[in-house]
Design a protein around this motif. Structure first.
Motif, PDB file in Angstrom:
ATOM      1  N   SER A 177     -25.390 -38.094  40.342  1.00  0.00           N
ATOM      2  CA  SER A 177     -25.171 -37.025  40.592  1.00  0.00           C
ATOM      3  C   SER A 177     -23.955 -35.884  39.845  1.00  0.00           C
ATOM      4  CB  SER A 177     -23.713 -38.116  42.115  1.00  0.00           C
ATOM      5  OG  SER A 177     -23.641 -39.157  42.201  1.00  0.00           O
ATOM      6  N   TRP A 178     -23.510 -36.432  39.257  1.00  0.00           N
ATOM      7  CA  TRP A 178     -22.489 -36.055  38.505  1.00  0.00           C
ATOM      8  C   TRP A 178     -23.001 -35.335  37.228  1.00  0.00           C
ATOM      9  CZ3 TRP A 178     -22.448 -36.929  33.320  1.00  0.00           C
ATOM     10  CH2 TRP A 178     -21.846 -38.670  33.053  1.00  0.00           C
ATOM     11  N   SER A 179     -24.194 -35.643  36.561  1.00  0.00           N
ATOM     12  CA  SER A 179     -25.541 -35.806  35.607  1.00  0.00           C
ATOM     13  C   SER A 179     -26.162 -34.250  35.934  1.00  0.00           C
ATOM     14  CB  SER A 179     -25.971 -36.960  34.335  1.00  0.00           C
ATOM     15  OG  SER A 179     -26.683 -37.798  35.963  1.00  0.00           O
ATOM     16  N   ALA A 180     -26.863 -34.287  37.084  1.00  0.00           N
ATOM     17  CA  ALA A 180     -27.737 -33.309  37.596  1.00  0.00           C
ATOM     18  C   ALA A 180     -27.081 -31.990  37.854  1.00  0.00           C
ATOM     19  CB  ALA A 180     -27.713 -33.544  39.754  1.00  0.00           C
ATOM     20  N   MET A 181     -25.838 -31.776  37.623  1.00  0.00           N
ATOM     21  CA  MET A 181     -25.119 -30.732  37.529  1.00  0.00           C
ATOM     22  C   MET A 181     -25.216 -29.885  36.269  1.00  0.00           C
ATOM     23  SD  MET A 181     -21.788 -30.171  40.480  1.00  0.00           S
ATOM     24  CE  MET A 181     -20.882 -29.815  39.595  1.00  0.00           C
ATOM     25  N   TRP A 182     -24.512 -31.470  35.195  1.00  0.00           N
ATOM     26  CA  TRP A 182     -24.207 -31.213  33.775  1.00  0.00           C
ATOM     27  C   TRP A 182     -25.575 -31.421  33.359  1.00  0.00           C
ATOM     28  CZ3 TRP A 182     -19.576 -34.918  30.954  1.00  0.00           C
ATOM     29  CH2 TRP A 182     -18.894 -34.696  31.928  1.00  0.00           C
ATOM     30  N   PHE A 183     -26.351 -31.593  33.527  1.00  0.00           N
ATOM     31  CA  PHE A 183     -27.842 -31.202  32.386  1.00  0.00           C
ATOM     32  C   PHE A 183     -27.576 -29.454  33.476  1.00  0.00           C
ATOM     33  CE2 PHE A 183     -27.761 -35.876  31.913  1.00  0.00           C
ATOM     34  CZ  PHE A 183     -26.454 -36.019  31.067  1.00  0.00           C
ATOM     35  N   ASN A 184     -27.602 -29.652  34.200  1.00  0.00           N
ATOM     36  CA  ASN A 184     -28.831 -27.947  34.491  1.00  0.00           C
ATOM     37  C   ASN A 184     -28.177 -26.615  33.603  1.00  0.00           C
ATOM     38  OD1 ASN A 184     -29.521 -26.055  35.625  1.00  0.00           O
ATOM     39  ND2 ASN A 184     -29.386 -26.504  37.808  1.00  0.00           N
ATOM     40  N   ASP A 185     -28.080 -26.559  32.657  1.00  0.00           N
ATOM     41  CA  ASP A 185     -27.913 -25.533  31.609  1.00  0.00           C
ATOM     42  C   ASP A 185     -27.094 -24.262  32.487  1.00  0.00           C
ATOM     43  OD1 ASP A 185     -28.177 -26.719  29.656  1.00  0.00           O
ATOM     44  OD2 ASP A 185     -29.710 -26.044  28.402  1.00  0.00           O
ATOM     45  N   ALA A 186     -27.648 -23.807  33.554  1.00  0.00           N
ATOM     46  CA  ALA A 186     -27.991 -22.625  33.816  1.00  0.00           C
ATOM     47  C   ALA A 186     -25.902 -23.406  35.126  1.00  0.00           C
ATOM     48  CB  ALA A 186     -28.530 -21.884  35.675  1.00  0.00           C
ATOM     49  N   TYR A 187     -25.693 -24.272  34.949  1.00  0.00           N
ATOM     50  CA  TYR A 187     -24.774 -24.351  35.422  1.00  0.00           C
ATOM     51  C   TYR A 187     -23.307 -24.914  34.253  1.00  0.00           C
ATOM     52  CZ  TYR A 187     -26.290 -25.699  39.935  1.00  0.00           C
ATOM     53  OH  TYR A 187     -26.710 -25.259  42.271  1.00  0.00           O
ATOM     54  N   VAL A 188     -23.891 -24.858  33.318  1.00  0.00           N
ATOM     55  CA  VAL A 188     -22.586 -25.330  32.270  1.00  0.00           C
ATOM     56  C   VAL A 188     -22.549 -24.312  31.277  1.00  0.00           C
ATOM     57  CG1 VAL A 188     -22.102 -27.085  31.119  1.00  0.00           C
ATOM     58  CG2 VAL A 188     -22.743 -27.406  32.359  1.00  0.00           C
ATOM     59  N   PHE A 189     -21.531 -23.853  30.919  1.00  0.00           N
ATOM     60  CA  PHE A 189     -21.186 -23.059  29.767  1.00  0.00           C
ATOM     61  C   PHE A 189     -21.802 -23.321  28.739  1.00  0.00           C
ATOM     62  CE2 PHE A 189     -18.711 -20.858  27.104  1.00  0.00           C
ATOM     63  CZ  PHE A 189     -18.656 -19.241  26.632  1.00  0.00           C
ATOM     64  N   GLY A 190     -22.585 -22.350  27.776  1.00  0.00           N
ATOM     65  CA  GLY A 190     -23.180 -23.086  26.428  1.00  0.00           C
ATOM     66  C   GLY A 190     -23.492 -24.736  26.803  1.00  0.00           C
ATOM     67  N   GLY A 191     -24.593 -24.508  27.909  1.00  0.00           N
ATOM     68  CA  GLY A 191     -25.549 -25.149  28.233  1.00  0.00           C
ATOM     69  C   GLY A 191     -25.100 -27.119  28.140  1.00  0.00           C
ATOM     70  N   ARG A 192     -26.170 -28.050  28.257  1.00  0.00           N
ATOM     71  CA  ARG A 192     -25.630 -28.928  28.254  1.00  0.00           C
ATOM     72  C   ARG A 192     -25.766 -30.074  26.464  1.00  0.00           C
ATOM     73  NH1 ARG A 192     -30.314 -34.115  29.232  1.00  0.00           N
ATOM     74  NH2 ARG A 192     -29.273 -36.010  28.263  1.00  0.00           N
ATOM     75  N   SER A 193     -26.096 -28.833  25.746  1.00  0.00           N
ATOM     76  CA  SER A 193     -25.613 -29.577  24.555  1.00  0.00           C
ATOM     77  C   SER A 193     -24.356 -29.285  23.858  1.00  0.00           C
ATOM     78  CB  SER A 193     -27.314 -29.092  23.871  1.00  0.00           C
ATOM     79  OG  SER A 193     -26.314 -27.607  24.025  1.00  0.00           O
ATOM     80  N   SER A 194     -23.721 -28.527  24.804  1.00  0.00           N
ATOM     81  CA  SER A 194     -22.272 -28.484  24.330  1.00  0.00           C
ATOM     82  C   SER A 194     -21.223 -29.103  24.309  1.00  0.00           C
ATOM     83  CB  SER A 194     -22.273 -26.651  24.318  1.00  0.00           C
ATOM     84  OG  SER A 194     -21.415 -26.435  25.847  1.00  0.00           O
ATOM     85  N   ILE A 195     -21.511 -29.982  25.582  1.00  0.00           N
ATOM     86  CA  ILE A 195     -20.233 -30.636  26.377  1.00  0.00           C
ATOM     87  C   ILE A 195     -20.261 -31.160  25.556  1.00  0.00           C
ATOM     88  CG2 ILE A 195     -20.441 -32.451  28.117  1.00  0.00           C
ATOM     89  CD1 ILE A 195     -22.528 -30.867  29.855  1.00  0.00           C
ATOM     90  N   VAL A 196     -21.071 -32.484  24.367  1.00  0.00           N
ATOM     91  CA  VAL A 196     -20.460 -33.466  24.004  1.00  0.00           C
ATOM     92  C   VAL A 196     -19.702 -33.168  22.752  1.00  0.00           C
ATOM     93  CG1 VAL A 196     -21.079 -35.320  22.740  1.00  0.00           C
ATOM     94  CG2 VAL A 196     -22.004 -34.541  24.782  1.00  0.00           C
ATOM     95  N   THR A 197     -19.809 -31.292  22.154  1.00  0.00           N
ATOM     96  CA  THR A 197     -19.736 -30.921  21.202  1.00  0.00           C
ATOM     97  C   THR A 197     -17.583 -29.815  21.539  1.00  0.00           C
ATOM     98  OG1 THR A 197     -20.915 -29.455  21.475  1.00  0.00           O
ATOM     99  CG2 THR A 197     -21.700 -31.122  19.613  1.00  0.00           C
ATOM    100  N   THR A 198     -17.649 -29.812  22.642  1.00  0.00           N
ATOM    101  CA  THR A 198     -16.257 -28.841  23.241  1.00  0.00           C
ATOM    102  C   THR A 198     -15.227 -30.253  23.788  1.00  0.00           C
ATOM    103  OG1 THR A 198     -18.265 -27.371  23.552  1.00  0.00           O
ATOM    104  CG2 THR A 198     -15.602 -27.378  24.767  1.00  0.00           C
ATOM    105  N   PHE A 199     -14.704 -29.624  22.263  1.00  0.00           N
ATOM    106  CA  PHE A 199     -13.313 -30.480  22.572  1.00  0.00           C
ATOM    107  C   PHE A 199     -12.583 -29.728  23.832  1.00  0.00           C
ATOM    108  CE2 PHE A 199      -8.210 -30.263  22.444  1.00  0.00           C
ATOM    109  CZ  PHE A 199      -8.246 -31.297  21.700  1.00  0.00           C
ATOM    110  N   PHE A 200     -12.354 -31.465  24.968  1.00  0.00           N
ATOM    111  CA  PHE A 200     -12.050 -30.827  25.994  1.00  0.00           C
ATOM    112  C   PHE A 200     -11.117 -29.833  26.594  1.00  0.00           C
ATOM    113  CE2 PHE A 200      -8.638 -34.418  24.652  1.00  0.00           C
ATOM    114  CZ  PHE A 200      -7.820 -33.619  26.000  1.00  0.00           C
TER     115      PHE A 200
END
Lengths: 367, 452, 234
Positions: B263-286
Motif C-alpha cells: 500500500s505504501w510502495s504503490a505510492m512510492w514507486f509512482n514516479d509522478a508522486y515522489v520528488f526525484g522519482g523512486r530511484s532517489s528515495i534510497v539515496t536521499t538523506f532522510f
C-alpha cells in the motif's frame, strides 16, 4: 647535444605536468569543502562551490503574472514571441533576443520570470560557519511562565586541550618502545626472535574492536578506567604492532657496514642504537609519529570506551560527532567542522615535514 | 609518585581551562528560580534523596545521543531540578556509537547506572542476559498506574516482567506541509485516504510531485520505510495482527504484511508522486528530503511524513504554524479507526543503589522531560502531563492529536529483536525500494534472520 | 557474510594496488619535479584528515540531487553537464559490487600519501653513484627505475604493501561512516561490529579474528622470508 638537452627539458616538462594533474586530483576534494566552509548555508545548498569562479548565470529582470496575461498552463502558451508547454517553460525557453522565460512554481501559484544572462562570481564569504562550530549552539527553553531562557553553547577550547593531552603521550610512548623493539629484531640475536616477530606481524591484523571488552575488564579491576593513563596505554598497545613492524623494516634496511664498524670499535648495542640508529631513523620515526598522532587525534571509539564516564574529558572527535549527528547533512557546519578538526594534524604534519627532505638520510650514510 | 604526576598534569589542564574560560566574559545566568517542585512517590528513595541523604553521590546515565548535541542539552536541562533538589550529580556519558559501547561496557562489567534506550528491542538483549533490575523492586504498582497509561507499561514489559519506565516519545503519524504555499494554492487538508489520493493527483495535475521521501541514513538506511510499513499495518489490518507481527508470530512473508508494504510502495514507486522519482528515495538523506518543500522558487514537493523531530532538520529560520504545518496521516479503512504510531525513549536501571533508584523515580514524572517539553522535540510519556508544561505550541498540538487517536502503537521495528528491527528489516526494505530485491525475496530474507 | 568476504577481497586488491602504485608514481615524479616539497605536502595532506572528515569531503563530492536539480556535488555536476544521469555513487546498487570502488577511492586518496612518504624516503637513500653508473651504461630512465631503484627499495615496497593490505583487511571506518555496510558494501569488520556489538553475538567475534589470522598467513610467510635474510649481530 642540444637535441639531448631538449629531450631532457621535455622529459622534465612531462614529469611536472603529470605531477601537477595528480596533485590537482588529490587537492580538489579538500578545496571544495574548504571553499564551502566559508559560504553560507543557502549558497552551499543551492549552488556548487565552483561558482566562486566567474561564470555565466541567468538572473531575473522582471516578473510576469500568468493569470493577468490570461495564460492557460494546460495548453501551449505564447508569451513575448515564444511558445511552449508548461513543462517547457518550467525548464526555461530562450527568446530570440537572448533573454529567457522561466516559469517559477507550479500551475496554481506560479509566475513567469524574464531572465537575462550575466557574468557573475559568487564571492560572498563569511566566518559564520566557524563561529557556530567553535562557539557551540545556543538552545532556547520556553518556561511554563512564558519566559524564554537561552542556554549558550560551550566553546571548543576544552575539547582541544583534552585531545592534546590524549594524543601527545599516546604518540610518544609507542614510538619509544617500538624503536627499541625494532632495533632488537633487526640487529640483535636473542632466543625467540623469530617467534616474537611472527607474533608482531600476526597482531597487526587483529581488529582492535576485539580487544575492547577484555581491556575494559582489566582496567575496571585496576581501577584505571576513565583516566588519561588508561587511554595512553590503550593507544600504545593498539599502535605498537604497526610501529614495530614499520620501524623494523626501516632500521633493518640501514647499511650494515656502518653498524659493523661501530661494533668493531667496541661500541655496545645501546651506544649503537642511541648514537647511530636513532639519528639515522628520524625520517621513519617522524612518519610514524604523524601516522600515530593522526590515528589517536581522530579516534572516537577507543576514547569513548576508556575515557567514557568522564564527560569533562570530552574530545574534539566527540564534538564533531555531535555536529555531524544532530543536524544531518548540514554542509555549512560539516565543512567548517571538518577543517577545525584538521587544523592541528596539519600543523603537526607541516612541522615534521622537514625530516623528509632530500639529503638527510643520504648525506649521513655517505658521510 | 605517579599519582603526583597525574595530579600535576590535571592541575595544569585545569589551569589552562580556567584561563581559557576567563578569556570570555562570564555569561552565567542569574539563579532566580527556586528549585522546581515535582511530585514523588511516598516512602521511596527519592523522598530520602530530597532530604539530602545522598548528597554528593553520582549517577551515570548512558544513551544514544551526544552530551552536547541538542538532545544532550535537553537532557541536562531536564535533570537540573533533580540535581538541585537532591545534591546528586547526574553524569551523562552517551554517544553516537551507543549500540556498541553499551554492549562493551556491560560485557566488561562496567555498566552505567541507568541506560536511556531509544529502542525497547535493544533493551531486550540486556533483559535476557539479566543485567537489568526489574521495576517492581523499586516502584509500586499504584504509583505507576497513576503516572502511566497501561500501554506505555506494556511496551517495557518483557516476558511478563516490567523492566523499564517510559520517559518521552515522538509522534510519527504526522504529515508536514509548507503552510504558506499550501494556503496560497488552496489545497485542502485530507482527512480520509480517498481525499489524500485526490490531493496527490491534484498536485500532479498542477505540475508538481506531492511527496518528499528519502530513507538514506548511513548504517540505518531504511528505517523511514519501516515506519511507513508500520503505519500501513495499523491502517490495513487489525491491532492483533500488528502485535503478532511485532512479536514475530506473524511472518513478514504473510499476506497482511505484504499488503501493508504494497500500500505504501504503490505510492512510492509512482514516479509522478515522489520528488526525484523512486530511484532517489534510497539515496536521499532522510533529513534532507523535506528541504524541497521550502524551495525559494516554490515547493517542489508538498508533503512529508515523519515524526515531530524532523522539524529540527527544516531549513533554519522556518517557523512552525507559519512556514510549515502538520496534519494527521489519514486512515485507510475506517474499520481500523484512527491509529497513531509513536516511538520513544525508556529508562532502565542496571545498578541498584539508592541514589540510582531516586533518579529512576524522578523519571516517572513529566517534569523529568522538561528540557524537551520546553525546548521542543519530544512529548512526555506520562499521563500526568498537563498542556501548560509544554512551552512549544507544536508539541502541544501533537499531544492533542495523540489524545484524539483511537489506538496507538509503538514503532514495531524498535520493539523487534535488534537483528531484525535494527538490521535485516532496514537492509531488505531498502533493497526492495532500490529495486534490487522483489517483495517476496525481501520479506523471506527478513523472516530468515528472526532469532529462534 | 560471503558478500563481506568478496568485498574485502576487492578492497585488498584494488585498495592496496592503487595506493602503492600512486604512492610510487608520485614519489618518483616528485623527486624529479620542480615543486617537490609542495607536491608532496599536498598529496600527503589527506592523511591529516580523519575518516569522519574524509567521509564528509567525499560525501560532498558524491552529493546527489534528483535529476534536473542543481547538482552541488562535483562528480554529479560533471556527469550532468555531459548529459549523464546523476547517481548516489556509493549507493548505486545497479552496478554492485563495483559501487565498492567509490569507497575504495577514498582510502586510496588517504593512503597514497603515506606510501609516497615512505617510498620517497627510501628513494633518497639510493646512492646517487649507483644510478649515475646505470645511466653511464646507457640505461634509460625506465631501465634505471626498474633495474636499479625498484630492487633497491624492494624492502620498503613490501612493508608498505603489507601495511596497506593489512589495513584494508581491517577496513571499517570508511564503510561504517559512508554506507554502514548497506547497498552491498559490508566488509568483514563491519559485519563483526554488527554481530558482536549490535546483536551481541560474541562467538562471531572470535571466529572473525581467526579468519583474519588465516587470511594473513601468506603475508606473514612473505615477511618471514625477508626476516631470515637479515643477519643480526651477536
Amino acid at each position: 647535444m642540444s637535441g639531448q638537452k631538449r629531450q631532457k627539458q621535455f622529459g622534465k616538462f612531462l614529469v611536472n605536468l603529470t605531477l601537477l594533474i595528480l596533485v590537482l586530483l588529490w587537492t580538489v576534494p579538500t578545496v571544495g569543502i574548504f571553499v564551502s566552509s566559508f559560504r553560507n548555508r543557502d549558497k552551499i545548498d543551492t549552488s556548487g562551490w565552483w561558482m566562486i569562479f566567474p561564470h555565466r548565470e541567468w538572473q531575473p529582470v522582471r516578473e510576469l503574472d500568468p493569470k493577468a496575461l490570461g495564460l492557460d498552463p494546460n495548453s501551449v502558451m505564447t508569451i513575448e514571441g515564444v511558445s511552449g508547454t508548461f513543462e517547457e517553460f518550467r525548464a526555461g525557453i530562450e527568446t530570440p533576443d537572448g533573454k529567457r522565460l522561466t516559469w517559477i512554481g507550479n500551475k496554481r501559484i506560479g509566475k513567469l520570470e524574464v531572465q537575462a544572462q550575466v557574468w557573475a562570481v559568487d564571492w560572498d564569504f563569511s566566518l559564520d560557519n566557524y563561529r557556530q562550530v567553535l562557539g557551540g549552539q545556543d538552545f532556547e527553553f520556553k518556561r511554563p511562565d512564558g519566559s524564554v531562557e537561552v542556554v549558550p553553547g560551550d566553546n571548543m577550547v576544552n575539547a582541544f586541550l583534552n585531545s592534546l593531552a590524549v594524543a601527545i603521550p599516546s604518540t610518544v610512548i609507542p614510538i619509544l618502545i617500538a624503536a627499541f623493539g625494532a632495533y632488537a629484531f633487526a640487529w640483535m640475536k636473542f632466543p625467540g626472535r623469530r617467534a616474537m616477530f611472527i607474533l608482531v606481524v600476526a597482531l597487526l591484523v587483529v581488529p582492535l574492536q576485539i580487544a575492547l571488552v577484555p581491556i575494559l575488564r582489566d582496567y575496571k579491576a585496576l581501577n584505571l578506567n576513565g583516566t588519561y593513563l588508561a587511554i595512553w596505554l590503550a593507544h600504545t598497545g593498539f599502535g605498537l604492532a604497526l610501529a614495530t613492524y614499520l620501524l623494523y623494516n626501516y632500521i633493518s634496511g640501514l647499511p650494515r657496514d656502518i653498524l659493523e664498524s661501530a661494533f668493531i670499535d667496541g661500541a655496545s648495542h645501546f651506544t649503537v642504537f642511541t648514537t647511530l640508529v636513532l639519528p639515522l631513523s628520524v625520517p621513519a620515526l617522524a612518519s610514524f609519529a604523524i601516522f600515530q598522532f593522526l590515528w589517536v587525534w581522530n579516534d572516537y571509539l577507543v576514547a569513548l570506551i576508556f575515557l567514557g564516564g568522564n564527560p569533562e574529558f570530552e574530545l574534539v572527535t566527540q564534538r564533531m560527532a555531535a555536529i555531524v549527528g544532530s543536524r544531518g547533512q548540514d554542509w555549512h557546519l560539516l565543512t567548517a567542522g571538518a577543517f577545525v578538526s584538521m587544523l592541528l594534524p596539519l600543523i603537526v604534519f607541516f612541522s615534521l615535514q622537514r625530516f623528509f627532505v632530500r639529503g638527510l638520510l643520504a648525506g649521513s650514510v655517505k658521510g | 609518585m605517579k599519582k603526583v604526576l597525574w595530579q600535576v598534569l590535571a592541575l595544569m589542564l585545569v589551569a589552562s581551562i580556567l584561563l581559557a574560560a576567563c578569556g570570555t566574559p562570564a555569561t552565567e545566568e542569574v539563579a532566580t528560580s527556586t528549585p522546581a517542585a515535582f511530585p514523588y512517590p511516598a516512602g521511596g528513595a527519592l523522598e530520602e534523596a530530597l532530604k539530602g541523604a545522598y548528597n554528593g553521590k553520582t549517577v551515570t546515565v548512558d544513551g544514544a545521543f551526544e552530551g552536547n548535541d541538542p538532545d544532550g542539552v535537553k537532557f541536562a536541562e531536564s535533570v537540573k531540578a533533580f540535581e538541585e533538589a537532591t545534591g546528586i550529580t547526574v553524569n551523562y556519558i552517551g554517544n553516537k556509537e551507543f549500540e556498541a559501547t553499551i554492549s562493551v561496557r556491560v560485557d566488561a562489567g562496567d555498566a552505567p547506572d541507568i541506560v536511556d534506550f531509544p529502542q525497547p528491542g535493544k533493551a531486550a538483549q540486556f533483559v535476557a542476559s539479566g543485567n537489568i533490575v526489574p521495576v517492581s523492586e523499586y516502584l509500586s504498582d499504584e504509583w505507576l498506574t497513576q503516572q502511566y497509561n497501561q500501554s506505555w507499561r506494556d511496551m517495557v514489559t518483557f516476558d511478563g516482567a516490567e523492566m523499564g519506565i517510559f520517559h518521552r516519545f515522538n509522534g510519527k503519524s504526522l504529515v508536514w506541509y509548507p503552510k504558506k504555499a499550501w494556503d496560497e494554492a488552496g489545497y485542502p487538508i485530507p482527512e480520509t485516504w480517498e481525499e489524500l489520493i485526490a490531493l496527490n493527483d491534484q498536485i500532479v495535475a498542477d505540475g508538481d510531485t506531492p511527496w518528499c521521501i528519502g530513507i538514506e541514513s548511513g548504517a540505518a538506511t531504511g528505517w523511514a520505510a519501516t515506519d511507513w510499513t508500520e503505519e500501513m499495518m495499523l491502517r490495513t489490518t487489525s491491532l492483533e495482527n500488528y502485535d503478532a507481527w511485532v512479536a514475530g508470530d506473524l511472518a513478514f512473508d504473510s499476506p497482511e504484511v505484504k499488503k501493508a508494504v504494497e500500500s505504501w510502495s504503490a505510492m512510492w514507486f509512482n514516479d509522478a508522486y515522489v520528488f526525484g522519482g523512486r530511484s532517489s528515495i534510497v539515496t536521499t538523506f532522510f533529513g534532507d528530503s523535506p528541504t524541497p518543500m521550502f524551495d525559494a522558487d516554490g515547493p517542489k514537493c508538498w508533503m512529508h511524513k515523519q515524526g515531530n523531530f524532523i522539524t529540527g532538520f527544516f531549513p533554519e529560520g522556518t517557523v512552525a504554524g507559519e512556514d510549515y504545518g502538520f496534519f494527521y496521516f489519514p486512515p485507510v479503512d475506517p474499520a481500523f479507526g484512527k491509529p497513531f504510531l509513536v516511538a520513544g525513549d525508556s529508562m532502565y536501571m542496571f545498578n541498584d543503589r539508592p541514589e540510582v533508584r531516586a533518579l529512576m523515580e524522578y523519571f516517572t514524572v513529566p517534569e523529568s522531560a522538561s528540557g524537551w517539553l520546553q525546548g521542543g522535540g519530544a512529548l512526555a510519556a506520562h499521563q500526568t502531563v498537563t498542556p501548560d508544561m509544554y512551552g512549544v505550541e507544536l508539541e502541544k498540538g501533537i499531544a492533542e492529536l495523540v489524545a484524539q487517536a483511537t489506538s496507538f502503537r509503538f514503532d514495531g521495528s524498535d520493539l523487534m529483536p535488534g537483528e531484525v528491527g535494527a538490521g535485516s528489516f532496514w537492509e531488505h526494505i531498502s533493497s526492495y525500494v532500490a529495486g534490487s530485491e522483489d517483495l517476496d525475496t525481501a520479506m523471506q530474507a527478513i523472516d530468515a534472520t528472526w532469532p529462534k | 557474510m560471503l558478500e563481506a568476504f568478496r568485498n574485502n577481497v576487492m578492497w585488498i586488491i584494488f585498495g592496496s594496488t592503487f595506493s602503492v602504485l600512486f604512492g610510487l608514481l608520485i614519489a618518483v615524479l616528485a623527486d624529479r619535479s620542480s615543486f617537490e616539497k609542495l607536491a608532496k605536502s599536498l598529496i600527503f595532506l589527506p592523511m591529516a584528515i580523519s575518516f569522519v572528515g574524509a567521509s564528509i569531503i567525499w560525501n560532498f563530492i558524491y552529493e546527489y540531487r534528483p535529476e534536473g536539480q542543481t547538482q552541488i556535488g562535483l562528480l554529479n555536476s560533471i556527469v550532468a553537464s555531459f548529459g549523464g544521469v546523476p547517481q548516489a555513487w556509493p549507493q548505486w546498487v545497479a552496478v554492485a559490487p563495483w559501487n565498492n570502488l567509490f569507497l575504495i577511492v577514498i582510502v586510496v586518496w588517504l593512503q597514497a600519501g603515506f606510501a609516497m612518504v615512505l617510498f620517497s624516503a627510501a628513494l633518497k637513500g639510493i646512492p646517487e653513484e649507483l644510478m649515475e653508473a646505470g645511466r653511464m651504461d646507457g640505461a634509460n630512465e625506465f631501465q634505471v627505475f626498474f633495474g636499479i631503484m625498484l630492487p633497491y627499495i624492494r624492502g620498503t615496497v613490501i612493508s608498505v604493501w603489507t601495511t596497506i593490505v593489512i589495513f584494508t583487511l581491517k577496513i571499517f571506518d570508511v564503510v561504517w561512516v559512508m554506507t554502514g555496510g548497506q547497498f552491498g558494501t559490508h566488509v568483514i569488520a563491519t559485519q563483526f561490529y554488527r554481530q558482536s556489538f549490535t546483536n551481541r553475538n560474541s562467538g562471531f567475534g572470535s571466529a572473525i579474528a581467526i579468519v583474519l589470522l588465516v587470511a594473513v598467513i601468506p603475508v606473514m610467510i612473505y615477511n618471514l622470508k625477508q626476516f631470515r635474510e637479515q643477519e643480526a649481530f651477536s
